[in-house]
Design an enzyme around this catalytic site. Sequence first.
Site, PDB file in Angstrom:
ATOM      1  N   SER A   1      40.755  35.817  43.546  1.00  0.00           N
ATOM      2  CA  SER A   1      39.853  36.522  42.628  1.00  0.00           C
ATOM      3  C   SER A   1      38.623  37.131  43.287  1.00  0.00           C
ATOM      4  O   SER A   1      37.903  37.875  42.627  1.00  0.00           O
ATOM      5  CB  SER A   1      39.402  35.595  41.511  1.00  0.00           C
ATOM      6  OG  SER A   1      40.417  35.550  40.538  1.00  0.00           O
TER       7      SER A   1
ATOM      8  N   LYS B   1      38.496  40.770  42.886  1.00  0.00           N
ATOM      9  CA  LYS B   1      38.063  41.427  41.641  1.00  0.00           C
ATOM     10  C   LYS B   1      36.748  42.175  41.843  1.00  0.00           C
ATOM     11  O   LYS B   1      36.465  43.162  41.165  1.00  0.00           O
ATOM     12  CB  LYS B   1      37.952  40.393  40.515  1.00  0.00           C
ATOM     13  CG  LYS B   1      39.314  39.814  40.131  1.00  0.00           C
ATOM     14  CD  LYS B   1      39.219  38.642  39.165  1.00  0.00           C
ATOM     15  CE  LYS B   1      40.628  38.105  38.847  1.00  0.00           C
ATOM     16  NZ  LYS B   1      40.617  36.862  38.088  1.00  0.00           N
TER      17      LYS B   1
ATOM     18  N   TYR C   1      47.676  44.222  40.536  1.00  0.00           N
ATOM     19  CA  TYR C   1      46.862  43.004  40.396  1.00  0.00           C
ATOM     20  C   TYR C   1      47.349  41.889  41.331  1.00  0.00           C
ATOM     21  O   TYR C   1      46.552  41.249  42.031  1.00  0.00           O
ATOM     22  CB  TYR C   1      46.864  42.537  38.935  1.00  0.00           C
ATOM     23  CG  TYR C   1      46.154  41.220  38.752  1.00  0.00           C
ATOM     24  CD1 TYR C   1      44.768  41.143  38.811  1.00  0.00           C
ATOM     25  CD2 TYR C   1      46.876  40.037  38.574  1.00  0.00           C
ATOM     26  CE1 TYR C   1      44.111  39.918  38.683  1.00  0.00           C
ATOM     27  CE2 TYR C   1      46.222  38.823  38.449  1.00  0.00           C
ATOM     28  CZ  TYR C   1      44.847  38.770  38.504  1.00  0.00           C
ATOM     29  OH  TYR C   1      44.199  37.561  38.400  1.00  0.00           O
TER      30      TYR C   1
ATOM     31  N   TYR D   1      33.811  31.368  37.397  1.00  0.00           N
ATOM     32  CA  TYR D   1      34.509  30.726  36.279  1.00  0.00           C
ATOM     33  C   TYR D   1      33.486  30.110  35.321  1.00  0.00           C
ATOM     34  O   TYR D   1      32.421  30.687  35.111  1.00  0.00           O
ATOM     35  CB  TYR D   1      35.529  29.693  36.787  1.00  0.00           C
ATOM     36  CG  TYR D   1      36.429  30.239  37.864  1.00  0.00           C
ATOM     37  CD1 TYR D   1      37.304  31.292  37.587  1.00  0.00           C
ATOM     38  CD2 TYR D   1      36.388  29.765  39.168  1.00  0.00           C
ATOM     39  CE1 TYR D   1      38.122  31.824  38.582  1.00  0.00           C
ATOM     40  CE2 TYR D   1      37.201  30.292  40.168  1.00  0.00           C
ATOM     41  CZ  TYR D   1      38.060  31.312  39.864  1.00  0.00           C
ATOM     42  OH  TYR D   1      38.854  31.836  40.833  1.00  0.00           O
TER      43      TYR D   1
ATOM     44  N   VAL E   1      40.686  31.284  43.658  1.00  0.00           N
ATOM     45  CA  VAL E   1      41.407  30.009  43.741  1.00  0.00           C
ATOM     46  C   VAL E   1      42.022  29.758  45.122  1.00  0.00           C
ATOM     47  O   VAL E   1      42.567  28.683  45.364  1.00  0.00           O
ATOM     48  CB  VAL E   1      42.500  29.868  42.641  1.00  0.00           C
ATOM     49  CG1 VAL E   1      41.888  29.786  41.257  1.00  0.00           C
ATOM     50  CG2 VAL E   1      43.536  30.964  42.737  1.00  0.00           C
TER      51      VAL E   1
HETATM   52  N1  GLU Z   1      45.944  35.374  41.309  1.00  0.00           N
HETATM   53  C1  GLU Z   1      45.253  34.368  40.563  1.00  0.00           C
HETATM   54  C2  GLU Z   1      45.657  34.454  39.104  1.00  0.00           C
HETATM   55  O1  GLU Z   1      45.917  35.527  38.644  1.00  0.00           O
HETATM   56  C3  GLU Z   1      43.783  34.592  40.716  1.00  0.00           C
HETATM   57  C4  GLU Z   1      42.991  33.522  40.087  1.00  0.00           C
HETATM   58  C5  GLU Z   1      41.654  33.320  40.685  1.00  0.00           C
HETATM   59  O2  GLU Z   1      41.471  33.374  41.904  1.00  0.00           O
HETATM   60  O3  GLU Z   1      40.741  33.129  39.878  1.00  0.00           O
HETATM   61  O4  GLU Z   1      45.731  33.480  38.422  1.00  0.00           O
END
Ligand code: GLU
Length: 322
Positions: A71, A74, A205, A258, A276
């Site tokens: 993430s 992002k 994604y 988060y 994650v």
């Molecule tokens: N590829 C992970 C998902 O889509 C990313 C989650 C993360 O790093 O927050 O669940």
Amino acid sequence: MNPMTQTMKFQPVLDEIAATLRPQLGQGGTVASYIPALARVDARQFGIALRTCEGEEAGAGDFETPFSIQSVSKLFTLTLAMQRMGDTLWERIGREPSGNPFNSLVQLENEQGKPRNPFINAGAIAVADRLVSQALANGDNGSNGNSAKADILALMTSLCGEPIGFDDEVAQSEADTGFRNIALANFMKSFGKIDNDVAAVLDTYFHQCALRMSCRQLARAAAFLCRDGAHPLDGEPGITGERQTRRINALMLTCGTYDAAGDVAFSIGLPCKSGVGGGIVAVVPDKLTLCVWSPALDATGNSLLGMKALEMFVARTGLSVF
Ligand code: GLU
């Protein structure tokens, strides 16, 4: 201050943090197991790197080891979408902390398919949809997959000044098991909030999450965020505008870690984006960017030792936005 002096000031701090945390490797937290390719990663790794606005770099521990940035990506896809769409992006995506799990469907139903922010999965999938639209508008006919992925690689490679790639095994593992993300994308599509083919959007994604980078590369790539949007390497303005840069930092502070964002603001006080895979990027505006990585996660899904390292860094240097 002479840039060399700055590096010399930070290198011992990073060395000390790495040495202090090394005995704690493997002692707590768990690696993300819901993506099979991530479940196999050795938890006993820790790296930390920084890059100052003047361009000096320092690192300690496993800071050259590439990992799955998940993430943290992002942040960069949001940057691309803001570059290309400006404020119209916010017609599709909110800017509020979600207060719900990063992959929750419940809130989306209540809010008619408009994700709360670009850092929860639904928000990032909506951003990926915008990037696919932009790629198609720029002449991609979709016959070779989609070039949103190429646009992401081009941005990361430019920011780092060295080639950056996807980990295809991780991307495939996510595609094979990403039932919730598939549900989120289809759910948003049902509300008319995804314009493109769901498979193409998810392919983008899953690949952005599977970018493989080291702490050194991530600290460098994010460095435009500590210098008003100027390119980390050549200093040219305009990766993002000044106002956009402030906004990305604000979103990182409020939504980047988060459901721990309040605690992170309280105990660390820096805009952060975590993933994650165990990576966390942090920004000290006008000074430096940091990346910490350790794969074992705490109960909030943030890297356990990564967060400890950031707390130690802030305590030792006094650097914080507050
Ligand atoms: N590829 C992970 C998902 O889509 C990313 C989650 C993360 O790093 O927050 O669940």
